[in-house]
Design a protein around this motif. Structure first.
Motif, PDB file in Angstrom:
ATOM      1  N   LEU A 119       0.823  -1.203   0.000  1.00 47.51           N
ATOM      2  CA  LEU A 119       0.000   0.000   0.000  1.00 47.51           C
ATOM      3  C   LEU A 119       0.863   1.261   0.000  1.00 47.51           C
ATOM      4  O   LEU A 119       0.509   2.267  -0.608  1.00 47.51           O
ATOM      5  N   ARG A 120       1.978   1.213   0.706  1.00 54.82           N
ATOM      6  CA  ARG A 120       2.860   2.377   0.785  1.00 54.82           C
ATOM      7  C   ARG A 120       3.428   2.726  -0.581  1.00 54.82           C
ATOM      8  O   ARG A 120       3.596   3.910  -0.922  1.00 54.82           O
ATOM      9  N   ALA A 121       3.713   1.691  -1.384  1.00 52.08           N
ATOM     10  CA  ALA A 121       4.364   1.920  -2.675  1.00 52.08           C
ATOM     11  C   ALA A 121       3.513   2.775  -3.610  1.00 52.08           C
ATOM     12  O   ALA A 121       4.036   3.598  -4.362  1.00 52.08           O
ATOM     13  N   GLY A 122       2.198   2.605  -3.572  1.00 48.28           N
ATOM     14  CA  GLY A 122       1.337   3.321  -4.510  1.00 48.28           C
ATOM     15  C   GLY A 122       0.613   4.507  -3.913  1.00 48.28           C
ATOM     16  O   GLY A 122      -0.345   5.009  -4.500  1.00 48.28           O
ATOM     17  N   SER A 123       1.061   4.986  -2.744  1.00 44.27           N
ATOM     18  CA  SER A 123       0.347   6.055  -2.055  1.00 44.27           C
ATOM     19  C   SER A 123       1.025   7.408  -2.253  1.00 44.27           C
ATOM     20  O   SER A 123       2.255   7.510  -2.267  1.00 44.27           O
ATOM     21  N   ASP A 124       0.207   8.460  -2.385  1.00 45.40           N
ATOM     22  CA  ASP A 124       0.717   9.824  -2.499  1.00 45.40           C
ATOM     23  C   ASP A 124       0.881  10.490  -1.136  1.00 45.40           C
ATOM     24  O   ASP A 124       1.384  11.610  -1.043  1.00 45.40           O
ATOM     25  N   ALA A 125       0.439   9.838  -0.063  1.00 43.71           N
ATOM     26  CA  ALA A 125       0.481  10.420   1.271  1.00 43.71           C
ATOM     27  C   ALA A 125       1.910  10.448   1.819  1.00 43.71           C
ATOM     28  O   ALA A 125       2.788   9.699   1.373  1.00 43.71           O
ATOM     29  N   ARG A 126       2.146  11.295   2.792  1.00 47.57           N
ATOM     30  CA  ARG A 126       3.395  11.286   3.554  1.00 47.57           C
ATOM     31  C   ARG A 126       3.255  10.220   4.636  1.00 47.57           C
ATOM     32  O   ARG A 126       2.359  10.285   5.474  1.00 47.57           O
ATOM     33  N   TRP A 127       4.154   9.226   4.639  1.00 45.90           N
ATOM     34  CA  TRP A 127       4.092   8.129   5.597  1.00 45.90           C
ATOM     35  C   TRP A 127       5.120   8.362   6.694  1.00 45.90           C
ATOM     36  O   TRP A 127       6.317   8.526   6.430  1.00 45.90           O
TER      37      TRP A 127
END
Length: 501
Positions: A119-127
């Motif tokens: 999920l992290r790979a395709g997310s535009d959010a700041r993690w």
């Protein structure tokens, strides 16, 4: 007139309770001045990451003090926090990410990492990793920002908390709760629970569940101490109750049984805990709660009213099973045409008042349908008794209650029908002495398939507590029109024990 927000509550406690501990999490203890300072830094970090009014911050992890400080920090910016159910599958979490579109995701490394990596790979959010180190670790992230209050004017009607709920159609919906909703509900809940100066509450249930969050919010509003339990562990809970002298906790019957077993040799002093009666062993370990809340059976509530809509403690000795409405709510019982029904007649429970939710996130049609004519239509059935008290009868649409969690048949049926061998599915609840109910799947198949395979398939798509405990293969699922005939299925396969029954 100034409108009170959760941020204002903490700002005031900083001045009026400078020595009171607000949060305890393991060895970390934060006073109210420290909480206010940290949430100022956190608000600065969030703003620098692009979080502003109406933007969403997602929490993916177990219980932590950081959930509550995030709640205050987003409140200082007019943003919204969503603590998501960390027990969900990768597919369910992907839906939350796509639906919520968060600007920032605060996540926990460790057991969740495998589910979150794709999920992290395709997310535009700041993690931001809440238990990590370095620039993408939570503590270093907020340390780089000054402890300056952002001083943003935030109306108390702005949403501040989003909790996913009500997966009647197979997918959950995000209920938006405002500052006003949380503060007003906290005041009413406190009037029933009667927290005194120095109140300490153990957040022993998940904070993505309104049942725990409502008490955490109440403790915050009343200037008490929230003690965080990451996940429920009976021995750790006993340790914290004794060490912190906790007076309250969020406990279901199965959890109480585990606490009794963990303290069978009386190693722990649980006498500070004020709670309702359960069995002889439990009663002898604790102090029985003589508040109206402790002497009652809670009442009727749902996420969309910030917790409780009616309180049994306001109707002790009354005819109704659910007491009387919150002191800040109006309740009506309506028929299918929207007319109020006579006392003693079952109809839909509708309500209005300051702690009713603001609507569903990105669901304008559902919001309009639910909040029509100025009233929240709960989707639940109830009855007003002749003495004015209320009885909850059950959901208009079927729901299973397992271990305190809501399981909606449509959600599990959708997962079952994604298996290539399943041609039809219906889900019922079977009574369970430990968990209240457990899930049973009734399926038709195109080819033989093992029960264990179907259970594992569902577990891969939804949270573990939603998976069937048993699968029954039948030739045909009885139906009423397009809908499974759940009554016939209950009769044939031992279903029952539904909420309100």
């Amino acid at each position: 007139m100034h409108e009170l927000t959760l941020a204002d509550v903490v700002r005031e406690h900083r001045r009026s309770r400078p020595e009171t501990v607000a949060l305890v999490d393991g060895d970390r203890r934060l006073t109210y001045p420290e909480l206010d300072e940290r949430t100022n830094r956190l608000a600065g970090a969030l703003a620098a990451a692009g979080v502003g009014r109406g933007d969403r911050v997602l929490w993916l992890g177990v219980n932590s003090f950081r959930i509550l400080e995030l709640l205050v920090a987003v409140g200082k910016l007019g943003a919204v926090l969503c603590p998501a159910n960390w027990r969900q599958s990768t597919d369910e979490l992907r839906f939350v990410l796509d639906d919520l579109r968060p600007a920032v995701v605060v996540w926990e490394s460790g057991p969740l990492e495998e589910a979150l990596d794709p999920l992290r790979a395709g997310s535009d959010a700041r993690w931001i990793c809440h238990n990590g180190e370095g620039p993408e670790g939570y503590e270093e992230w907020i340390a780089g920002h000054p402890a300056v209050d952002p001083a943003v004017e935030v109306p108390d009607t702005d949403p501040v908390l989003l909790l996913y709920t009500a997966a009647f159609d197979g997918r959950p919906n995000g209920a938006l709760l405002s500052h006003r909703a949380l503060v007003s509900h906290s005041l009413v809940l406190g009037a029933l629970r009667q927290p005194e100066e120095g109140f300490v509450f153990l957040d022993s249930g998940p904070l993505f569940h309104v049942g725990t969050m409502m008490f955490a919010a109440m403790t915050l509003v009343y200037g008490g101490t929230n003690v965080l339990l990451p996940t429920f562990d009976a021995e750790l809970a006993c340790t914290l109750i004794e060490r912190e002298r906790c007076q309250g906790a969020m406990l279901f019957p199965a959890m109480i049984t585990q606490l009794v077993e963990a303290n069978a040799d009386r190693r722990f002093d649980l006498s500070s805990l004020r709670f309702g009666p359960f069995d002889e062993q439990w009663n002898s370990m604790i102090t029985l709660d003589d508040s109206p809340w402790g002497r009652s059976f809670a009442g009727y509530g749902q996420t969309q009213v910030a917790g409780m809509l009616t309180f049994h403690g306001l109707g002790l000795g009354g005819l109704g099973t659910s007491g009387r409405p919150s002191l800040l709510a109006q309740v009506r019982i309506l028929d299918a045409d929207g007319a109020e029904v006579p006392d003693g007649t079952v109809g839909e429970i509708v309500a209005r008042g300051p702690h009713v939710f603001s609507g569903y996130f990105r669901r304008p049609e559902l919001t309009a349908r639910t909040l029509r004519d100025g009233w929240h239509h709960t989707g639940d059935l109830g009855r007003r008794e002749k003495d004015g008290t209320l009885s909850f009868v059950g959901p208009k649409l079927r729901m299973i209650k397992s271990g305190g969690e809501n399981v909606y048949p449509a959600e599990v049926e959708r997962a079952l029908q994604e298996h290539p061998a399943v041609t039809g599915a219906a889900v019922i609840g079977r009574p369970d002495e430990t968990w209240g109910q457990h899930v049973v799947a009734i399926v038709t198949v195109s080819e033989p398939v093992a029960e264990a395979e179907l259970i594992a398939h569902v577990r891969g798509l939804v949270a573990s507590y939603k998976k069937p405990k048993a699968v029954v293969v039948v030739d045909e699922i009885p139906r009423r029109g397009f809908t499974p005939d759940y009554d016939l299925l209950d009769d044939a396969h031992g279903g029952g024990g539904y909420p309100g029954s």
